[in-house]
Design an enzyme around this catalytic site. Structure first.
Site, PDB file in Angstrom:
ATOM      1  N   LYS A 174     -28.976  -2.784  86.820  1.00 10.92           N
ATOM      2  CA  LYS A 174     -29.347  -1.663  85.948  1.00 10.92           C
ATOM      3  C   LYS A 174     -29.585  -0.459  86.836  1.00 10.92           C
ATOM      4  CE  LYS A 174     -32.825  -4.292  84.449  1.00 10.92           C
ATOM      5  NZ  LYS A 174     -32.745  -4.240  83.025  1.00 10.92           N
ATOM      6  N   LYS A 206     -38.375   0.338  86.355  1.00 10.29           N
ATOM      7  CA  LYS A 206     -37.639  -0.919  86.169  1.00 10.29           C
ATOM      8  C   LYS A 206     -38.027  -1.947  87.235  1.00 10.29           C
ATOM      9  CE  LYS A 206     -33.657   1.452  84.049  1.00 10.29           C
ATOM     10  NZ  LYS A 206     -33.442   0.877  82.697  1.00 10.29           N
ATOM     11  N   THR A 261     -30.735  -3.262  77.111  1.00  9.21           N
ATOM     12  CA  THR A 261     -29.638  -3.882  76.369  1.00  9.21           C
ATOM     13  C   THR A 261     -28.931  -4.936  77.219  1.00  9.21           C
ATOM     14  OG1 THR A 261     -28.400  -1.890  76.940  1.00  9.21           O
ATOM     15  CG2 THR A 261     -29.083  -2.115  74.650  1.00  9.21           C
TER      16      THR A 261
HETATM   17  C1  26W Z   1     -32.043  14.727  80.173  1.00  8.67           C
HETATM   18  C2  26W Z   1     -31.686  13.644  81.092  1.00  8.67           C
HETATM   19  C3  26W Z   1     -31.690  12.305  80.439  1.00  8.67           C
HETATM   20  C4  26W Z   1     -30.494  11.633  80.242  1.00  8.67           C
HETATM   21  C5  26W Z   1     -30.474  10.413  79.619  1.00  8.67           C
HETATM   22  C6  26W Z   1     -32.856  11.741  79.999  1.00  8.67           C
HETATM   23  C7  26W Z   1     -32.847  10.515  79.375  1.00  8.67           C
HETATM   24  C8  26W Z   1     -31.658   9.847  79.177  1.00  8.67           C
HETATM   25  C9  26W Z   1     -31.608   8.524  78.437  1.00  8.67           C
HETATM   26  C10 26W Z   1     -32.616   8.511  77.344  1.00  8.67           C
HETATM   27  C11 26W Z   1     -31.742   7.354  79.338  1.00  8.67           C
HETATM   28  C12 26W Z   1     -31.349   6.039  78.739  1.00  8.67           C
HETATM   29  O1  26W Z   1     -30.244   5.588  78.931  1.00  8.67           O
HETATM   30  N1  26W Z   1     -32.268   5.370  78.053  1.00  8.67           N
HETATM   31  C13 26W Z   1     -32.070   3.977  77.691  1.00  8.67           C
HETATM   32  O2  26W Z   1     -31.514   3.894  76.410  1.00  8.67           O
HETATM   33  C14 26W Z   1     -31.203   2.543  76.100  1.00  8.67           C
HETATM   34  C15 26W Z   1     -30.503   2.529  74.763  1.00  8.67           C
HETATM   35  O3  26W Z   1     -31.378   2.790  73.745  1.00  8.67           O
HETATM   36  C16 26W Z   1     -32.435   1.675  76.120  1.00  8.67           C
HETATM   37  O4  26W Z   1     -32.057   0.337  75.916  1.00  8.67           O
HETATM   38  C17 26W Z   1     -33.166   1.802  77.444  1.00  8.67           C
HETATM   39  O5  26W Z   1     -34.383   1.084  77.402  1.00  8.67           O
HETATM   40  C18 26W Z   1     -33.394   3.259  77.765  1.00  8.67           C
HETATM   41  O6  26W Z   1     -33.943   3.392  79.067  1.00  8.67           O
END
Ligand code: 26W
Length: 810
Positions: A543, A549, A651
């Site tokens: 991951k 994590k 996931t």
């Molecule tokens: C603004 C920058 C940025 C980009 C992407 C901030 C945050 C993100 C995402 C929210 C990160 C992400 O991938 N989150 C993950 O989303 C998955 C799908 O719902 C979850 O299973 C994960 O727990 C979560 O970390």
């Protein structure tokens, strides 16, 4: 259309000649792959066209899934699978002396995403198409996707991902569907026919050009579309008058600055930076997307006042939040609706998913920068906020603090999550615990204001890619025991549990796992030169690398185990292979330090003769979808060890479970639901629970130094970080050491250390009873059906979008 082996052979030869202008025998594998891709596209073309025709009748609700990330991986094999011609095609190619798997390996991953959020979007596309939902994906066609990770001298080195270097066979450029997107400029008020109008002037316009990729449903003749936007300058390749004046460089500069908008994916997965270019990207997606949706709807004869009855717009995290003011802008400025009507339509069309509670990931844009780039959109946000704050004032008279906390604009920033909650009709979390945290902690004030908007939709994964495709042997075993029903209806996997009484089934399970492990061992040897033992426990954490994590916790326990082996070379343990993979954000120093640590541990342990075959540590390079497809079916143990409350869902935990791995879990995210599904005897749980974690955050009381001083094992591994055991340069792992101790680690790794080690010892014991172990694996497979994204999509469709499944006469 009936596609027989002979048809494929004929079509393939013809296609090859047409594409490459030479005979098949003279072609290379890349050309052969491209040919097959084109052929698949051709076979799906009629269904693609007829699906679109059906959608244009506006009989079904059209769902638009807006996401800055789509992490599709490879498309060839899944497209063949969904078309139902995978075996026939393999046979046809064999007759032409071509190995289908070799061609599959020629395909570059489409890696337009960072991690979970982007992969979820890809699983959702597959599930929408396969369960007959009119679902369209809208995203950005980044010229450079997520960077390629190389490990050099144990360190991560980022290399540009040039996925478009050789032709992308799946996409079709749709120049006629281009949209103009406007930045900068000023807004003037005009009065026309007694009505006030706001006109955007002196803007800089760019052209958003879409590229469409077919998303083929599973054996249902339905083909949806993923539309990715790329940016071009308007009208001209370069400014010819500037060129004529000898200002060629200047005209090129302009072109480059425009094209920069869709040049590269931001490699950040949980950290918000507030960069102007990122804001431009977000507006590009949203403006091109919403204009396109409205244009499509109108050209199909839709009445704008009934827009929300035919269209659902979903925003994947806050990144496409501007869909809300953009839709308002179009409805008011271009369609001439009054504010109230526009607001009702907008709110009832838009829904929002939150994917994280990490404070550093929450987007908020600086007002001055925003206003300058998007003046009209800003005006609309201001108006939304004014009306909303008035409503707050009437509900909470005099409560200034509360109102300013809940306001969309505050402290010089626009808070995107707040705009989402106010401007949409549905806000969902991605696992039960996560949704509860949103409701009761992070967004509790909004929850009391709009309780009916909040709901949970636990994530899922597509079992077509993450079981049928990536684990064909297990799929065969399942077919031969429970029939083929689970392929269409994954909850049918539950019938597998009955068969676990049969010891030959358990033996078959064990053999399949062993074969998958042998295959991965080969891959590890070929890519890393490390020889691992396929009979050892494959203990996997793959991951993004992030402090929450807790890859470091995993490192510490491996270091502890190493110490135990050195102290007692006769230590009786089941051999283990620790497998890591994952990328660190380029600017995330601690995460990069963690990668170095993993590689140093790997170097040290793998080369210590005293350890022998007992343990091996491997960090695989360049984690991506196609690599995950090789790792997941080969895992025995799935490490899901985030600090409780921090991982919204996870996931990969579901992917591993579906392939019969046992989860080593904190009670975080969807791990809790996995535990509920398999029962506590079929998962291994350890660590702080949510209540305890919140208690620490609220009342303090965590003291890393105390643990260090009281626990000799903790002390020893912590000292190992800085005593030269893992690097002659004793300063090298100081950052990790300090974050865990001096900065009193906000993720409580040392607090969970002992519990984690005990849980790992439990695994060692359990694995010795192979019959019992296989039983546990089997139960995990049997109970994994509810984690298919088909279930998740069904919940979104019925609970949020109001989208029915499509039945067509074909
Ligand atoms: C603004 C920058 C940025 C980009 C992407 C901030 C945050 C993100 C995402 C929210 C990160 C992400 O991938 N989150 C993950 O989303 C998955 C799908 O719902 C979850 O299973 C994960 O727990 C979560 O970390």
């Amino acid at each position: 259309m009936l596609i027989t082996k002979n048809k494929i052979i004929e079509d393939y030869k013809e296609k090859f000649l047409e594409l490459h202008g030479k005979e098949l025998v003279d072609g290379n594998n890349l050309q052969k792959y491209e040919t097959l891709g084109e052929l698949v596209k051709k076979y799906s073309a009629k269904d693609w066209a007829s699906t679109n025709k059906e959608y244009s009748k506006l009989k079904n609700k059209q769902v638009y899934y807006l996401s800055m990330e789509f992490l599709l991986g490879r498309l060839l094999d899944n497209s063949l699978l969904n078309l139902g011609i995978r075996e026939t095609c393999e046979e046809a190619l064999k007759e032409l002396n071509i190995d289908l798997h070799e061609l599959e390996d020629m395909e570059q991953d489409q890696g337009l995403g960072n991690g979970g959020l982007g992969r979820l979007a890809a699983c959702f596309l597959d599930s929408m198409a396969s369960t007959n939902i009119a679902g369209h994906g809208f995203g950005i066609r980044y010229k450079y996707g997520f960077f390629e990770q190389q490990i050099i001298d144990g360190k991560q080195v980022e290399v540009a991902d040039t996925w478009l270097k050789s032709r992308n066979v799946w996409e079709i450029k749709k120049t006629d569907k281009s949209e103009i997107v406007k930045f900068y400029g000023k807004v003037e008020m005009e009065v026309k026919k007694g009505k006030v109008k706001f006109v955007h002037k002196d803007y800089e316009a760019v052209l958003a050009v879409p590229y469409d990729t077919p998303i083929i449903g599973y054996k249902n003749n339905l083909v949806n579309t993923l539309r990715l936007w790329s940016v071009e300058t308007i009208c001209k390749e370069f400014d010819f008058s500037a060129f004529a004046r000898g200002e060629f460089i200047k005209s090129q500069e302009y072109k480059n600055s425009v094209e920069a908008i869709s040049l590269v994916l931001y490699p950040e997965d949980s950290f918000y930076e507030g960069k102007l270019l990122r804001l431009k990207q977000e507006y590009l997606l949203v403006s091109a997307g919403i204009q396109n949706i409205v244009n499509e709807y109108k050209s199909n004869g839709g009445n704008i006042s009934l827009f929300n009855e035919s269209v659902a717009i979903h925003i994947n995290d806050t990144h496409p939040t501007l869909a809300i003011p953009e839709l308002m802008r179009i409805l008011i400025d271009e369609e001439g609706l009054e504010w109230e009507e526009a607001w009702e339509i907008t709110q009832s069309s838009v829904s929002y998913t939150n994917h994280t509670i990490l404070a550093e990931a929450l987007e908020k844009w600086e007002v001055d920068m925003f206003k300058n780039l998007l003046p009209r959109v800003y005006m609309i946000i201001e108006e939304i906020n004014q009306r909303y704050c008035k409503e707050l004032w009437s509900i909470y008279p005099g409560e200034w603090d509360k109102i300013s906390r809940m306001s969309i604009i505050g402290d010089g920033y626009i808070r995107m999550a707040s705009l989402d909650i106010v401007g949409s009709h549905s806000v969902n979390g991605v696992a039960k615990l996560h949704t509860e945290i949103l409701k009761n902690q992070e967004m509790s004030e909004f929850y009391s204001l709009y309780p009916s908007k909040f709901n949970n939709k636990t994530n899922g994964i597509t079992h077509r890619r993450w079981l049928i495709k990536c684990n064909p042997e297990l799929t065969e075993l399942l077919k031969s025991t429970i029939g083929e029903g689970f392929m269409k209806k994954p909850t049918d996997l539950k019938m597998f549990q009955e068969h676990l009484k049969d010891s030959s089934v358990k033996l078959a399970l064990a053999n399949i796992k062993l074969e998958n492990k042998k295959r991965l061992s080969k891959e590890i040897y070929n890519t890393k030169g490390i020889m691992v033992n396929p009979n050892s426990i494959f203990d996997v954490q793959v991951k993004r690398i992030h402090a929450y994590k807790r890859q470091t916790l995993n490192c510490l326990r491996i270091m502890d185990l190493y110490n135990r082996i050195i102290d007692n070379p006769n230590l009786d343990i089941v051999p283990r292979t620790f497998i890591f993979a994952g990328k660190a954000a380029p600017g995330y120093y601690l995460a990069k330090n963690t990668i170095e640590l993993i590689n140093s541990i790997s170097n040290k342990i793998n080369n210590d003769y005293r350890v022998g075959d007992k343990i091996k540590v491997v960090m695989m390079d360049n984690y991506r979808v196609s690599l995950a497809e090789k790792i997941v079916p080969a895992a025995d143990l799935s490490e899901q060890i985030s600090t409780t409350t921090k991982e919204a869902s996870g996931t990969s935990n579901m992917k591993f479970m579906m392939n019969g791995a046992i989860t080593m879990a904190t009670l975080d995210g969807a791990n809790i639901e996995i535990k509920d599904a398999v029962g506590p005897e079929n998962i291994i749980v350890f660590g702080l629970n949510a209540k305890e974690v919140f208690n620490y955050y609220k009342n303090g009381g965590y003291n890393a130094w105390d643990i260090y001083n009281k626990d000799s094992r903790v002390k020893r591994v912590m000292n190992n970080l800085i005593d030269g055991t893992y690097s002659a340069d004793k300063e090298r792992f100081k950052p990790i050491y300090e974050s865990l101790l001096n900065y009193n680690d906000e993720f409580f790794a040392l607090r969970d250390f002992n519990d984690y080690i005990d849980a790992q010892d439990k695994v060692d014991k359990l694995y010795r009873d192979l019959d019992k172990w296989q039983e546990m694996c089997g139960v995990n497979i049997a109970k994994s059906g509810i984690f298919s994204s088909d279930r998740t999509i069904n919940e979104y469709a019925t609970g949020i979008w109001g989208a029915n499944t499509i039945y067509r006469n074909l």
